[in-house]
Design a protein around this motif. Structure first.
Motif, PDB file in Angstrom:
ATOM      1  N   ALA A   4       0.835  -1.202   0.000  1.00 48.26           N
ATOM      2  CA  ALA A   4       0.000   0.000   0.000  1.00 48.26           C
ATOM      3  C   ALA A   4       0.874   1.258   0.000  1.00 48.26           C
ATOM      4  O   ALA A   4       0.515   2.273  -0.602  1.00 48.26           O
ATOM      5  CB  ALA A   4      -0.936  -0.002   1.206  1.00 48.26           C
TER       6      ALA A   4
ATOM      7  N   SER B 121      -9.020 -12.401  -2.292  1.00 46.58           N
ATOM      8  CA  SER B 121      -8.732 -11.024  -2.684  1.00 46.58           C
ATOM      9  C   SER B 121      -9.293 -10.108  -1.603  1.00 46.58           C
ATOM     10  O   SER B 121     -10.424 -10.295  -1.153  1.00 46.58           O
ATOM     11  CB  SER B 121      -9.378 -10.749  -4.044  1.00 46.58           C
ATOM     12  N   VAL B 122      -8.476  -9.162  -1.172  1.00 47.78           N
ATOM     13  CA  VAL B 122      -8.876  -8.236  -0.095  1.00 47.78           C
ATOM     14  C   VAL B 122      -8.525  -6.808  -0.506  1.00 47.78           C
ATOM     15  O   VAL B 122      -7.783  -6.601  -1.474  1.00 47.78           O
ATOM     16  CB  VAL B 122      -8.154  -8.571   1.236  1.00 47.78           C
ATOM     17  N   PRO B 123      -9.052  -5.805   0.209  1.00 47.85           N
ATOM     18  CA  PRO B 123      -8.565  -4.448  -0.040  1.00 47.85           C
ATOM     19  C   PRO B 123      -7.036  -4.443   0.109  1.00 47.85           C
ATOM     20  O   PRO B 123      -6.507  -5.085   1.021  1.00 47.85           O
ATOM     21  CB  PRO B 123      -9.237  -3.619   1.059  1.00 47.85           C
ATOM     22  N   ARG B 124      -6.375  -3.744  -0.794  1.00 40.95           N
ATOM     23  CA  ARG B 124      -4.911  -3.814  -0.886  1.00 40.95           C
ATOM     24  C   ARG B 124      -4.212  -3.653   0.470  1.00 40.95           C
ATOM     25  O   ARG B 124      -3.284  -4.395   0.787  1.00 40.95           O
ATOM     26  CB  ARG B 124      -4.457  -2.723  -1.841  1.00 40.95           C
ATOM     27  N   ALA B 125      -4.671  -2.711   1.263  1.00 39.69           N
ATOM     28  CA  ALA B 125      -4.004  -2.435   2.538  1.00 39.69           C
ATOM     29  C   ALA B 125      -4.256  -3.516   3.583  1.00 39.69           C
ATOM     30  O   ALA B 125      -3.650  -3.511   4.654  1.00 39.69           O
ATOM     31  CB  ALA B 125      -4.443  -1.065   3.079  1.00 39.69           C
TER      32      ALA B 125
ATOM     33  N   HIS C  69      -0.792 -11.539  -6.606  1.00 41.08           N
ATOM     34  CA  HIS C  69      -0.898 -10.196  -7.162  1.00 41.08           C
ATOM     35  C   HIS C  69      -1.189  -9.207  -6.036  1.00 41.08           C
ATOM     36  O   HIS C  69      -2.313  -8.718  -5.887  1.00 41.08           O
ATOM     37  CB  HIS C  69      -1.988 -10.179  -8.223  1.00 41.08           C
TER      38      HIS C  69
ATOM     39  N   ASP D  14      -3.090  -5.923  -6.375  1.00 42.82           N
ATOM     40  CA  ASP D  14      -4.545  -6.063  -6.494  1.00 42.82           C
ATOM     41  C   ASP D  14      -5.180  -6.593  -5.211  1.00 42.82           C
ATOM     42  O   ASP D  14      -6.394  -6.810  -5.186  1.00 42.82           O
ATOM     43  CB  ASP D  14      -4.891  -7.066  -7.609  1.00 42.82           C
TER      44      ASP D  14
ATOM     45  N   ASN E 177      -4.796  -9.582  -4.283  1.00 40.70           N
ATOM     46  CA  ASN E 177      -5.195 -10.944  -4.674  1.00 40.70           C
ATOM     47  C   ASN E 177      -4.058 -11.932  -4.384  1.00 40.70           C
ATOM     48  O   ASN E 177      -2.997 -11.844  -4.962  1.00 40.70           O
ATOM     49  CB  ASN E 177      -5.530 -10.934  -6.169  1.00 40.70           C
TER      50      ASN E 177
ATOM     51  N   GLY F  17     -13.491  -7.547   4.426  1.00 41.82           N
ATOM     52  CA  GLY F  17     -14.020  -6.901   3.220  1.00 41.82           C
ATOM     53  C   GLY F  17     -13.540  -7.573   1.956  1.00 41.82           C
ATOM     54  O   GLY F  17     -13.558  -6.970   0.876  1.00 41.82           O
ATOM     55  N   GLY F  18     -13.101  -8.813   2.075  1.00 41.77           N
ATOM     56  CA  GLY F  18     -12.530  -9.518   0.933  1.00 41.77           C
ATOM     57  C   GLY F  18     -13.502 -10.430   0.222  1.00 41.77           C
ATOM     58  O   GLY F  18     -14.697 -10.474   0.546  1.00 41.77           O
ATOM     59  N   THR F  19     -12.979 -11.160  -0.742  1.00 42.68           N
ATOM     60  CA  THR F  19     -13.810 -12.046  -1.565  1.00 42.68           C
ATOM     61  C   THR F  19     -13.167 -13.427  -1.686  1.00 42.68           C
ATOM     62  O   THR F  19     -11.947 -13.571  -1.579  1.00 42.68           O
ATOM     63  CB  THR F  19     -14.060 -11.431  -2.959  1.00 42.68           C
ATOM     64  N   ILE F  20     -14.005 -14.426  -1.940  1.00 43.18           N
ATOM     65  CA  ILE F  20     -13.558 -15.808  -2.051  1.00 43.18           C
ATOM     66  C   ILE F  20     -12.583 -15.979  -3.205  1.00 43.18           C
ATOM     67  O   ILE F  20     -11.586 -16.681  -3.090  1.00 43.18           O
ATOM     68  CB  ILE F  20     -14.773 -16.734  -2.264  1.00 43.18           C
TER      69      ILE F  20
ATOM     70  N   GLY G 123     -10.466 -13.932  -6.430  1.00 46.82           N
ATOM     71  CA  GLY G 123     -10.073 -12.732  -7.160  1.00 46.82           C
ATOM     72  C   GLY G 123     -10.035 -12.940  -8.660  1.00 46.82           C
ATOM     73  O   GLY G 123     -10.340 -12.033  -9.423  1.00 46.82           O
TER      74      GLY G 123
END
Lengths: 480, 480
Positions: B253, B361-365, B390, B393, B395, B429-432, B434
């Motif tokens: 970040a 995949s999560v918010p970059r920070a 990545h 991203d 990810n 705040g991430g996702t299963i 990316g």
């Protein structure tokens, strides 16, 4: 279009707003945020589309997602149409309550909830003015690029509903390219959340991008997560006059073919320049004033030498593509003057005559053919047009002027002209609207572009979100 | 997962492939393009996901959109499952025929139909290998950025189905950002067309982006219109070792906060580096070999001075963010070596042990917190992981290793571990997923991220496209 005619449409059977319903609306948001007087309702019945006004039955001004959810549920249960409204700067009647009912005005939901500098993300409510977000993030060295002409007054919620564009989108992409996540309310009052502060997310279907540009017909957006990028510090601007509109249009693809991606590539016809000149009340330099068309081009970046290098290449590409001259903005003030010419045209057209704006978009290299097609249709009908727009995106605003045409003739010719232009644009691989939306103004043209299967799928998606069809009825496509 | 178990699922009642149906398939594509032998069907029953194979009943290899349409109509009328297959390089079982039926292999539809240099657009069939398109357009000075690890063998149709990513996407965006238009076939055999060679198009709902990433569950894509951009001529690469994985993750970040947008920002854990070292059979420089983590960073552009300037800023940002060193690739060969380290990791993990790859995949920070969450779950279960990906991203590919865990223990622990990791990722705040997709491997985790209302809407969209549910059944979410 009269409310009475629309309300009596036998294919729908919405209920009317009753005193009992108004009392319930007042119980949710407070009586001071429910408007029923003629003078309060009048501005809620129009946007910035010419010649369009419909009366809502009541205007409601919620402040929270929870209030929006309760209002929607109420409308759903009562089977009353409900139309979300942002700043009312739309150009296709998207926020017009053509079936009456409730206008849900979101201007009180105007908080910038978060500027997350770690993740380069902003979270906002739908009533935030676009320029306010831009100025707020620019103070932190960040950039929110989409810049519709109305950015000083339009709301981000409206930008999301219509997938707004603007000059910078040729390099940076449109609103959709910056929306990472949404909170939205269904007509049932259920709140959904899509995406998040995520650059990458492939879990399930892309509901975020389905909602962006859906013109308030699927759900009411109550929170928006937007991507930000570093602010480009350097920019250089030029205007290139051409001795024909076709020559200017042909130059556009050549400029891109030279390997440069400008951050603006706008085209202005002779009539557009003259209208701006008249509106601004000052004569442009003779190179501009005497030209048959101009391109306004800009490059930006972080590094002054590299921007300068691109700028020189850009100027050379213009001359190689047939520009009569290249007027370089030697200072930021001069650049602002050039932009003032461009930004004035929209307002200037309104002073000329009644008009109807078409918002066609074609493959970039087909702009010359698109302009020829417009002339071929309008010429024989005796209608003039003032055309300008985002040539780099292939997106042209064609303003058909009424001028001295009688009202009867105008009402007869305009639908014929619109239809004939769109038929030719679709044949060129183009689309009815690049950035203004379909709304109610262009909906009858949609079957010229979308086939019955595509329309059936869209109607079924609509039904999944809004089974009773109360959300912004009478938009997007003709009734089946 | 056994076909028998899935086929006997009482919630579905698909028909089986009969000799009569096979004769009809042969009548459409020719007998030589219909496969039924065990050895022909075996490779059609798997992709590159570990531990996954299901038997299709028949494999069909069409050549034209019309053949695809007739095949789909046939499957629809017969109520037989049909699963589109590109190169089979997927990592979530997206192309696995978990309910048997027909595998529709699109490898014969492999034409690059058009490279339109005027409009900077390519039109391709789904069976074109990604790298082949990239090399073709690069020879013309153009660029198609998305670069999944499998780009040398994967197909663009698969990239579209899964919305594939890759290292460059941190600057250039994922597959979805380049798909301008699609031709696709519905299960009814109806052919739909979305978008076009258009940078801007707001007519109707965005069906293009709804189809991208829908994993072959809505329609079969038969033609793809892709945006191209000018090829960036200059690039500079560096590797920055860190003395802790958390330190490297925290640096990400900070690098972006410095105002630079790298065209790659990859993270490699100590174990990932060691695996690559073992696989490549040569020792890395001591700065890399001894590091606890590395970032691999790259900047690109058209102007060598400006790329050099960004590169210096990038190196400074790494050091300021706690890098122990900055290893600059002094030549393109050296840059390729650094990339070889990164690109080897995926294959190298396979040599270590059986494993399961999570694609969070999560918010970059939040990458440092995501890695901490993974450790907090896997540590107590006695499972190691090799993580890389990545980072720019947000990810990360988290490879959970089986190693000496017994089969029983692995089968018991893996679902518990996956579930617990995803719960924590969603809380961040991430996702299963990316970029790999949900497929059949991760579908049971989806309700941890998507609520019942969001799932209901997606299921209804699915029903609008595929009323009988024959297209790629058993994917994306658990059966209702």
């Amino acid at each position: 279009m009269t409310l009475a005619a629309e309300m009596e449409d036998p294919r729908t059977s919405f209920a009317r707003v009753t005193p009992e319903l108004i009392a319930k609306l007042e119980a949710i948001v407070g009586a001071e945020h429910v408007k029923t007087s003629r003078e309060d309702l009048e501005p809620l019945g129009k946007d910035e589309t010419e010649d369009l006004h419909c009366w809502p039955e009541v205007g409601v001004f919620p402040r929270t997602t929870d209030e929006v959810a309760r209002l929607l549920r109420l409308a759903h249960d009562a089977n009353v149409p409900i139309v979300a409204r942002a700043a009312g700067t739309g150009l296709s009647g998207g926020a017009i309550p053509v079936r009456g009912g409730i206008v849900l005005a979101l201007k009180r939901m105007d908080s910038i909830l978060e500027i997350d500098e770690q993740n380069l993300v902003a979270v906002v409510e739908p009533g935030v003015i676009t320029e306010r977000l831009q100025e707020t993030v620019e103070a932190k060295g960040l950039f929110y690029p989409p810049d519709p002409a109305s950015r000083g007054s339009c709301h981000l919620g409206g930008n999301v509903a219509e997938n707004a564009g603007g000059p910078r989108c040729v390099k940076y992409g449109v609103t959709k390219d910056y929306v990472l996540g949404l909170e939205a309310v269904l007509p049932t009052g259920e709140v959904i959340r899509t995406g998040g502060k995520l650059r990458k997310d492939v879990t399930g279907y892309d509901m975020t991008r389905l909602l962006v540009g859906s013109e308030g017909t699927l759900a009411i957006v109550t929170k928006i997560t937007l991507e930000l990028i570093p602010y480009p510090k350097e920019r250089r601007t030029l205007m290139a006059p051409f001795s024909s509109l076709r020559g200017a249009a042909q130059a556009v693809a050549k400029v891109f073919h030279a390997g440069i991606v400008p951050c603006a590539c706008e085209i202005l016809s002779r009539d557009a320049l003259a209208a701006a000149e008249a509106r601004l009340g000052n004569a442009f330099p003779p190179e501009v004033s005497g030209a048959d068309a101009c391109l306004l081009l800009e490059v930006d970046g972080n590094d002054s030498e590299s921007v300068e290098r691109d700028f020189l290449l850009l100027g050379e590409a213009c001359l190689a593509a047939g520009a009569d001259d290249v007027l370089v903005a030697q200072s930021p003030e001069r650049a602002r003057e050039l932009w003032r010419v461009r930004r004035t045209v929209g307002e200037a057209v309104k002073r000329l005559s009644r008009y109807r704006e078409l918002d066609i978009s074609v493959p970039r290299a087909s702009i010359p053919d698109a302009l020829e097609a417009v002339d071929a249709v309008l010429g024989p009908l005796g209608l003039r047009h003032v055309s300008y727009g985002h040539a780099g995106d292939g997106n042209l605003h064609v303003n058909v002027l009424k001028e001295s045409t009688s009202d009867d003739e105008w009402n007869r010719k305009l639908p014929v002209a619109s239809r004939a232009v769109i038929e030719k644009i679709v044949a060129l691989g183009g689309t009815i609207s690049g950035e203004h939306g379909i709304g109610c103004v262009q909906k009858d043209l949609v079957p010229l572009q979308l086939g019955p299967v595509e329309l059936r799928l869209m109607r079924e998606i609509k039904r999944a979100f809004d089974p009773r069809g109360i959300l912004n009825p009478g938009k997007l496509w003709p009734e089946a």
